[in-house]
Design an enzyme around this catalytic site. Structure first.
Site, PDB file in Angstrom:
ATOM      1  N   TYR A 106     -10.889   0.264   1.964  1.00 35.27           N
ATOM      2  CA  TYR A 106      -9.891   0.194   3.089  1.00 35.27           C
ATOM      3  C   TYR A 106      -9.381   0.706   3.400  1.00 35.27           C
ATOM      4  O   TYR A 106      -9.108   2.122   2.747  1.00 35.27           O
ATOM      5  CB  TYR A 106      -9.167  -1.040   2.703  1.00 35.27           C
ATOM      6  CG  TYR A 106      -8.938  -2.163   4.112  1.00 35.27           C
ATOM      7  CD1 TYR A 106     -10.452  -2.984   4.539  1.00 35.27           C
ATOM      8  CD2 TYR A 106      -7.948  -2.098   5.077  1.00 35.27           C
ATOM      9  CE1 TYR A 106      -9.209  -4.242   5.008  1.00 35.27           C
ATOM     10  CE2 TYR A 106      -7.910  -2.775   5.907  1.00 35.27           C
ATOM     11  CZ  TYR A 106      -8.739  -3.538   6.547  1.00 35.27           C
ATOM     12  OH  TYR A 106      -9.244  -4.737   7.144  1.00 35.27           O
ATOM     13  N   ASP A 109       0.546  -1.556  -0.185  1.00 39.44           N
ATOM     14  CA  ASP A 109       0.554   0.130  -0.076  1.00 39.44           C
ATOM     15  C   ASP A 109       0.655   0.997  -0.088  1.00 39.44           C
ATOM     16  O   ASP A 109       0.464   2.359  -0.481  1.00 39.44           O
ATOM     17  CB  ASP A 109      -0.982   0.291   1.161  1.00 39.44           C
ATOM     18  CG  ASP A 109      -2.105  -1.090   1.100  1.00 39.44           C
ATOM     19  OD1 ASP A 109      -2.824  -1.189   0.307  1.00 39.44           O
ATOM     20  OD2 ASP A 109      -1.807  -1.719   2.070  1.00 39.44           O
TER      21      ASP A 109
END
Lengths: 739, 739
Positions: free
Chosen positions: B403, B319
């Protein structure tokens, strides 16, 4: 819900009141010979049998308000000495039924069983020592600085050697206090003396003075022989003050107040008899015993049971069995031990004569904010929905001479249960020759050695997952395992893993296995989650903390087998509340603790009923979770240590059909304010402006495309995308001109 | 402290401002051919070399206010594409020195190195999909309910197969949204479609549509063949709404406000250039990069350095490397993401054209109460001294499509540093045939499978324990081991244990070993704690969380070796900030991450200097700590999951000469109030009275001797005991009459 008990008759799980104690004590006293005196050590509610109680709870929780609640007896358990003459103590316990006025159970115990120390013994021990010629003689070996006075901390004797007689012992740690400070709170722990008086409580006399080694690395463990000239103590010691008026430094002045207020009041209610608490769909009763402290009973969420009972049970130093956690509970102070809107519980205990005594403010309840609870930002619209995690805290603090523990049950608005311990207070220390260091601990002040040690806790969990039916609750170990190979049929990319379940049908112990992500699931065997099809349940991850380091042959290890595994699962039996057994004081080994419970091999659950034979009764599993702290003291732990916090997390796992906190409002808090830089930078004004506007509609920056682009509709779909031109414009700035 | 930089010249660690970015971008643009277009992907401060920076910090921290501060260059690092024609992208990075106006470093990268996705690519991907005939054709396989519209989440392509060509790919997860709700925030994640479009970004076209299997247990992993009649989707699906106005249940109304206010203001100051923060003896600078988010620089306590730099570095889903944590940071809202008195940071980033863009409120700072900090009750006098643990929180929240992660650095008034992560947001889901279940995940809503997965985090710690001298910091593993036997000379009672130290002099990895209580100590080799004689230090306990489960031969495992151990210790090199290397996007294996750093075998420290040879420069150790969450989703994680919290604790260990929080005042909070039972019980009045009086002097109940005995002087010593008669009276009540 069915009608609750009338005020005249307390709920079966309500804490004892003074009238009940007095009545029961009188009944018990009358059952004894007039020549026998009774010395009361522990007095607490004898809870109804689980089997009876769950029938009551089933009726109580029904929607039918006309349902009749079974009448359950109110009973008092006493642990006490029967004294027939000087030194002639017999330990006994009895259960008195207040309604019938009868003693329904009575038992005397051999001298191998010793009840925990009662606080009056501390005073008697101090008296005995200071009046003892043996002790006075021992003190002559030392020369104290002027105006120093002797203070003795009572200390459990520990486990007896196998060949030792069994009087009732107490030992003491001896310190000096600088009386020239004219302050009874001057800290004596900075001045340890290397002697330990040992008292025989039956004979009411000191039997010997043990001498402690004061050597360091390379020195023998034996104490040095006494010299002819008194050893001069504390010549270069530092004081170890912690009360503000004696501190060697000014108090910091830059910690500005944080005020926590609830203008509309607390969200919890403590109803009727001060034991029933309701908060955010949680509902439970608070019990309290002088041994366990606060206990949660009948813990339900939205009317569905989760735990029949939750309690802290024991520690590896036997602070519960030798001392009594509830009895050691502090009287808490408003604005000190918790902030905000606080409810305190008072509880009734007994004095040595069995008379009721009120302990004030021994448990506090409050709710607190715990940061973001859940959040999602839609990156297409920039809209963020954010809610707060809110906790209800049931807290008590115990003092065991030098040391403090803070115990808390935390419930939250996402259905989680957390058990929290904080260790603080003053570390245990002994004298060491100045300038020496030791492999067994750390020097925290000149001449003061804080020994390496462990704190190992056990909590007892009696689960009742969505049902109180004893056959319904199952315990399952669940692990996540790597798959053995990259395989085109089962694991084509090699990133799969396998979740394995091992139901426990028989009592057993197990350890944390973080490498396998081992979690303990408490499940209902019958009720399925309507979404996932799995058993409704709660899961707990046992903490992978170091277990007991003492050698298996040591007395310490034999007394506390519970501290050798992270999890014990045993078949429920009424009254079995103690991880190391009921009578730990001076024990040589565990009697009636989790090891014995596992060894008897109970089967539980419906399969168990078939396999168990015997009376054919259903058993239900009880879980004991163990965690600890290997405490190799830091200098920072002196003179009072900052809290060492540990939490055990128990979380719903397919108990609900969606996030139980989904209905928590994302209300903006109106009292939060901005803090500016003290030297505002160039964009401070603009910053203020933007932030104000964002209060209404916080905009995600994740599009990252700059202030002149509001990509509200990135990816909003092929059919209803609006304002698409803006993107095209942005993208053409990069790609369009050349391509 | 020496004089700080003039406002005209920013501190060398200060975040870039818009003028600097613009100037640097122009310098860079001029260095390129006019036929080349530049596409800016990441722009951040190129920090000074550590060796130079520590000289600056040494001068800055001196008491001598006349000391001259070295002039360090202000430099900007750009990661960007050079575009020579359609599809002709070359990845490059460059460093521009603003002062000299020169490009001081420039490098182009082969196609194996792909920079993380920039947000504008999300929009372009969506455009490409929705305009693609291939995609439209694929959608014809399905029949959606009326008024449903297609929404596509961009998704990194992951690692390439070894024999795959290297275009720049992006894939998408396809969902439908119920447009009949007329709300762009209706949640599409409840309606997944089993297709994945894959785009070649260089060619700007879809290259294929992958089809996903929708079978369950026992079914093959291959997707079913397309049928002639469109497959009817979502017939029995449930909506998965979380925005309040679309919720399927009323919001709870019983969560009353908790207001947190600081009437005297916050205790922290954000000085001068908005990067320097002071709070409770802590002092640090906040940096921010589009990749890392907030970073702590020059973290000092009471003027003594602890860490040169602390940052979150990477996750196992890349990420940071594929997305950019800082760039994904939410614009935070007052009263939503933190409560109380809040300071927000704005940071400058760049748009794809390299123009500065302001990201508002991407970091928040606030202080909070964290319960009891330390407490001791003197059981003899009943006096309790209790202080509060206070924390400063530096927090940012990132959104990666579905998310959310919440990252926080927490400092407290006891000298502790905590790294906290909270996982929340919407779990990743795929379609599954209705009624089926899967071994690879959990059904969180009918037809919706949330796959089992892991979140593994890496943080980077660059310690500087009480000194910035590169040779001074050491890393030591410390363990507590049982002793092999009960032995009269070394372990007479069998309860001893041994503390073992293993200094790391060379780069290495290690795992958490809770059974051995393994802690990582960061120490100063030279400076000794004047009390204990040990090296001053800080200690960290790596969390024993499950490491990566993917098979070692899998692409996932080869790309993220960092996720295979809890601790990596490497020799410092400037610019090495990434646990999985700088360019993770589409990587086939780690390049330049911790595995490579360990393999090159740096020695650090003074011994290292001798052994290392080469340029003879001192190296200093950098620690990478890794923890994770094996996330086998619960139904409760749907539609937005409650936070899963993890903390890494870093605590002083003989860094100070006593408890650093000893000077925290034990001030009573004046705004706390009592909450009564809603049906007051008989002693409610008395309770109120007692509590009031105890506010001034909370009295411990641990004496347990009842309200008519005030054993203020239990054990107050043989020489100054007063009021001794009271005890004698009490004791005689039990013992006196008969004995």
């Amino acid at each position: 819900m069915a009608s609750v008990s009338s005020p005249a008759r307390p709920h079966p799980l309500q804490r004892l009141n003074d009238g009940e104690i007095l009545k029961a004590k009188d009944i018990l006293a009358k059952s004894h010979d007039s020549g026998e005196r009774l010395l009361f050590r522990f007095t607490y509610l004898e809870e109804p049998k689980r089997e009876d109680m769950v029938k009551y709870l089933a009726a109580e929780h029904q929607d039918d308000k006309t349902a009749t609640l079974p009448t359950l007896p109110r009973m008092v358990k006493f642990v006490y000495d029967v004294i027939k003459g000087p030194g002639e103590h017999t330990l006994a316990d009895a259960v008195v039924d207040i309604d019938s006025g009868k003693v329904v159970h009575t038992q005397t115990h051999p001298t191998e069983s010793q009840a925990g120390y009662a606080p009056f013994e501390f005073a008697q021990f101090q008296e005995t020592c200071t009046n003892s010629d043996m002790f006075k003689e021992a003190l002559k070996e030392f020369e104290l600085p002027p105006n120093f006075t002797i203070t003795i901390d009572p200390w459990p004797y520990g486990g007896l050697d196998p060949d030792e007689n069994i009087p009732r012992y107490m030992q003491g740690l001896v310190f000096a206090r600088d009386a020239s400070k004219d302050n009874l709170d001057a800290n004596h722990y900075g001045y340890p003396l290397p002697i330990i008086p040992v008292m025989d409580f039956n004979k009411k006399e000191l039997i010997r003075i043990d001498r402690l080694a004061t050597g360091g690395k390379g020195d023998p463990l034996e104490p040095a022989a006494a010299s002819d000239t008194p050893k001069k103590l504390f010549a270069n010691h530092k004081s170890a003050e912690y009360v503000p008026e004696l501190l060697d430094r000014p108090l910091r002045t830059d910690m500005k107040p944080i005020n926590i207020t609830q203008p509309e009041g607390a969200s919890f209610t403590v109803a009727e008899d001060s034991s029933l608490v309701s908060w955010q769909k949680w509902r439970f009763r608070i019990g309290f015993s002088p041994r366990e402290g606060a206990v949660l009973h009948d813990l339900c969420y939205d009317g569905r049971p989760v735990f029949y009972r939750v309690s802290f049970s024991e520690m590896c130093a036997f602070d519960f069995g030798d001392g009594g956690a509830g009895r050691s509970a502090n009287n808490l102070g408003l604005g000190c031990d918790c902030l905000g809107a606080i409810h305190y519980l008072d509880v009734w205990d007994t004095d040595p004569e069995g008379l009721p005594t009120l302990s004030k403010n021994v448990v506090c309840l409050h709710e607190q904010d715990a940061g973001i609870g859940w959040k999602h930002t839609n990156f297409r619209t920039g809209r963020a929905v954010v809610t707060r995690l809110r906790e209800l805290v049931v807290q008590f603090v115990i003092t065991l001479a030098n040391y403090e523990y803070i115990f808390a049950y935390k419930l939250d608005n996402a259905g989680n249960v957390t058990l929290e311990t904080r260790a603080t207070g003053i570390v245990s220390v002994v004298a060491i020759d100045e300038g020496k260091t030791s492999a067994y601990g750390n020097i925290v002040s000149p001449g003061v050695l804080a020994q390496n040690h462990q704190h190992i806790f056990a909590a007892r969990l009696d689960p009742a997952i969505d049902s109180y039916d004893a056959g319904e609750t199952a315990v399952v170990l669940e692990e996540s395992h790597p798959m053995p190979a990259v395989d085109p049929l089962t694991n084509p990319f090699g990133n799969g893993y396998e979740v394995r379940r091992t139901p426990l049908e028989k009592s057993a112990f197990a350890d944390a296995e973080p490498k396998l992500n081992r979690v303990v699931r408490f499940e209902n065997r019958t009720r399925k989650n309507e979404i996932s099809g799995k058993n409704v349940g709660y899961k707990m991850t046992p903490s992978a903390t170091q277990l007991m380091l003492a050698h298996p042959d040591s007395t310490q290890a034999r007394r506390a087998p519970f501290a050798q595994h992270h999890l014990w699962v045993t078949g429920h039996r009424d009254g079995e509340l103690w991880a190391a057994g009921e009578f730990t004081n001076q024990s040589r080994g565990e009697v009636g603790g989790v090891k014995a419970m596992v060894e008897r091999g109970d089967w539980f659950g419906r399969e168990g009923r078939r396999l168990m034979g015997g009376d054919g009764k259903l058993s239900t599993p009880v879980a004991w979770v163990v965690w600890g702290l290997t405490h190799n003291p830091r200098v920072e732990d002196w003179p009072v240590m900052p809290v060492e916090i540990h939490q055990v997390h128990i979380r719903p796992a397919d108990f609900f059909t969606s996030n139980p906190a989904l209905d928590v409002p994302s209300t903006k808090n109106e009292t939060s304010v901005l803090v500016s830089s003290s030297s505002p930078c160039c964009d401070a004004k603009e910053q203020k402006k933007t932030t104000d506007s964002q209060q209404e509609d916080p905009v995600s920056h994740m599009q990252g495309s700059g202030p002149d682009v509001k990509p509200k509709d990135i990816g909003s779909g092929s059919k209803d995308g609006k304002d698409k031109k803006r993107f095209t414009t942005l993208l053409s700035g990069v790609f369009g001109k050349k391509e």
